[in-house]
Design an enzyme around this catalytic site. Structure first.
Site, mmCIF file in Angstrom:
data_model
loop_
_atom_site.group_PDB
_atom_site.id
_atom_site.type_symbol
_atom_site.label_atom_id
_atom_site.label_comp_id
_atom_site.label_asym_id
_atom_site.label_seq_id
_atom_site.Cartn_x
_atom_site.Cartn_y
_atom_site.Cartn_z
ATOM 1 N N ARG A 1 -59.686 -0.663 -69.226
ATOM 2 C CA ARG A 1 -58.464 -0.472 -68.429
ATOM 3 C C ARG A 1 -58.797 -0.348 -66.945
ATOM 4 N NH1 ARG A 1 -55.910 3.933 -72.627
ATOM 5 N NH2 ARG A 1 -54.675 2.507 -73.923
ATOM 6 N N LYS B 1 -53.214 -5.707 -76.671
ATOM 7 C CA LYS B 1 -51.765 -5.692 -76.501
ATOM 8 C C LYS B 1 -51.283 -7.003 -75.865
ATOM 9 C CE LYS B 1 -51.260 -0.631 -76.087
ATOM 10 N NZ LYS B 1 -50.958 0.463 -75.128
ATOM 11 N N THR C 1 -55.465 6.369 -69.941
ATOM 12 C CA THR C 1 -54.275 5.627 -70.382
ATOM 13 C C THR C 1 -53.745 4.649 -69.334
ATOM 14 O OG1 THR C 1 -53.664 7.414 -71.862
ATOM 15 C CG2 THR C 1 -51.899 5.900 -71.223
ATOM 16 N N ASN D 1 -51.394 -1.591 -70.376
ATOM 17 C CA ASN D 1 -52.794 -1.173 -70.249
ATOM 18 C C ASN D 1 -53.721 -1.863 -71.230
ATOM 19 O OD1 ASN D 1 -51.829 0.038 -72.483
ATOM 20 N ND2 ASN D 1 -52.177 2.141 -71.812
ATOM 21 N N PHE E 1 -40.804 7.168 -72.369
ATOM 22 C CA PHE E 1 -41.353 5.812 -72.363
ATOM 23 C C PHE E 1 -41.285 5.131 -73.732
ATOM 24 C CE2 PHE E 1 -44.919 8.663 -73.324
ATOM 25 C CZ PHE E 1 -45.543 8.020 -74.388
ATOM 26 N N TYR F 1 -46.078 3.783 -82.978
ATOM 27 C CA TYR F 1 -46.023 4.803 -81.928
ATOM 28 C C TYR F 1 -45.126 5.983 -82.307
ATOM 29 C CZ TYR F 1 -48.796 2.365 -78.369
ATOM 30 O OH TYR F 1 -49.830 1.805 -77.655
ATOM 31 N N ARG G 1 -62.742 4.875 -77.325
ATOM 32 C CA ARG G 1 -61.810 5.489 -76.366
ATOM 33 C C ARG G 1 -62.463 5.585 -74.982
ATOM 34 N NH1 ARG G 1 -56.336 6.433 -77.444
ATOM 35 N NH2 ARG G 1 -56.495 8.160 -75.981
ATOM 36 N N GLU H 1 -52.865 4.288 -88.941
ATOM 37 C CA GLU H 1 -52.586 3.039 -88.225
ATOM 38 C C GLU H 1 -53.157 1.829 -88.972
ATOM 39 O OE1 GLU H 1 -54.226 3.826 -84.345
ATOM 40 O OE2 GLU H 1 -52.684 5.312 -83.875
ATOM 41 N N HIS I 1 -54.961 -0.812 -77.282
ATOM 42 C CA HIS I 1 -54.733 0.424 -78.032
ATOM 43 C C HIS I 1 -55.981 0.714 -78.864
ATOM 44 C CE1 HIS I 1 -53.087 3.417 -80.782
ATOM 45 N NE2 HIS I 1 -53.739 2.752 -81.724
HETATM 46 N N1 UDP Z 1 -47.233 4.798 -72.150
HETATM 47 C C1 UDP Z 1 -46.338 4.528 -71.120
HETATM 48 N N2 UDP Z 1 -45.966 5.550 -70.273
HETATM 49 C C2 UDP Z 1 -46.417 6.818 -70.430
HETATM 50 C C3 UDP Z 1 -47.321 7.101 -71.468
HETATM 51 C C4 UDP Z 1 -47.709 6.068 -72.314
HETATM 52 O O1 UDP Z 1 -45.916 3.386 -70.973
HETATM 53 O O2 UDP Z 1 -46.054 7.693 -69.621
HETATM 54 C C5 UDP Z 1 -47.613 3.719 -73.079
HETATM 55 C C6 UDP Z 1 -48.989 3.125 -72.787
HETATM 56 O O3 UDP Z 1 -48.936 1.735 -73.097
HETATM 57 C C7 UDP Z 1 -49.883 3.870 -73.748
HETATM 58 C C8 UDP Z 1 -48.955 4.055 -74.959
HETATM 59 O O4 UDP Z 1 -47.666 4.256 -74.397
HETATM 60 O O5 UDP Z 1 -51.058 3.156 -74.075
HETATM 61 C C9 UDP Z 1 -49.317 5.221 -75.865
HETATM 62 O O6 UDP Z 1 -49.513 6.385 -75.079
HETATM 63 P P1 UDP Z 1 -50.744 7.367 -75.359
HETATM 64 O O7 UDP Z 1 -50.473 8.631 -74.616
HETATM 65 O O8 UDP Z 1 -50.982 7.450 -76.827
HETATM 66 O O9 UDP Z 1 -51.959 6.615 -74.597
HETATM 67 P P2 UDP Z 1 -53.283 5.924 -75.163
HETATM 68 O O10 UDP Z 1 -53.676 6.635 -76.427
HETATM 69 O O11 UDP Z 1 -52.949 4.474 -75.371
HETATM 70 O O12 UDP Z 1 -54.290 6.107 -74.059
HETATM 71 MG MG MG Z 2 -52.537 7.079 -78.121
#
Ligand code: UDP
Ligand code: MG
Length: 153
Positions: A103, A10, A92, A113, A58, A50, A86, A127, A116
């Site tokens: 992370r 990112k 996250t 973070n 968010f 997204y 993952r 995706e 992705h």
């Molecule tokens: N995100 C955020 N606030 C939140 C949840 C998610 O800014 O409360 C952002 C964060 O950058 C995250 C992305 O949105 O990586 C997608 O969220 P997801 O729950 O899919 O998390 P990931 O799969 O990236 O762990």
């Molecule tokens: Mg996700």
């Protein structure tokens, strides 16, 4: 063909000079890089990427974050790569991701973070199609595949 996943370094990962560190972890794990692009994406593409988060508090923020500066989008391949990558990414939010994860080691932020990674084979397929045409993904063999993926049974 082994499982594939979409990985994005990112904008904060690029600005913080962590692309090499992150790619190095995947290389050393034995994952195979099959596609890569360094691009700045539109808000529209960030929204489509997204889409599952549309309507959440968010959503607009994460769309701005992802489209604000260049990023590195890649397809990596290995059997079981979605679960493994993952785990390597960690939880996250940087502040509660375990040390040893990408992370956990490099982010202390909530929303910024670094990385992705697709969360299921269905997400990966959707995706990957958003970012790559089929002929931009390269099918090839790693010379050390027998050592990387050896089995005793
Ligand atoms: N995100 C955020 N606030 C939140 C949840 C998610 O800014 O409360 C952002 C964060 O950058 C995250 C992305 O949105 O990586 C997608 O969220 P997801 O729950 O899919 O998390 P990931 O799969 O990236 O762990
Ligand atoms: Mg996700």
């Amino acid at each position: 063909m082994a499982e594939r996943t979409l990985i994005i370094i990112k904008p904060d990962g690029i600005q913080r000079h962590l692309a090499g560190e992150i790619i190095g972890r995947f290389e050393k794990k034995g994952f195979k890089l099959v596609a890569a692009k360094f691009i700045q994406i539109s808000e529209d593409l960030a929204r489509r990427h997204y889409a599952v988060h549309r309507g959440k508090g968010f959503f607009e923020g994460v769309v701005k974050y992802l489209s604000s500066a260049p990023l590195l989008v890649m397809v990596w391949e290995a059997e079981g790569i979605i679960d493994m990558s993952r785990k390597m990414m960690g939880a996250t939010f940087g502040y509660d991701a375990e040390p040893g994860t990408i992370r956990g080691d490099f982010s202390s932020s909530r929303g910024y973070n670094l990385i992705h990674g697709s969360d299921s084979p269905q997400s990966a397929e959707r995706e990957i199609e958003l970012f790559f045409k089929p002929d931009e993904i390269i099918d090839y063999e790693l010379a050390d595949a027998c050592w990387l993926y050896g089995k005793n049974d």
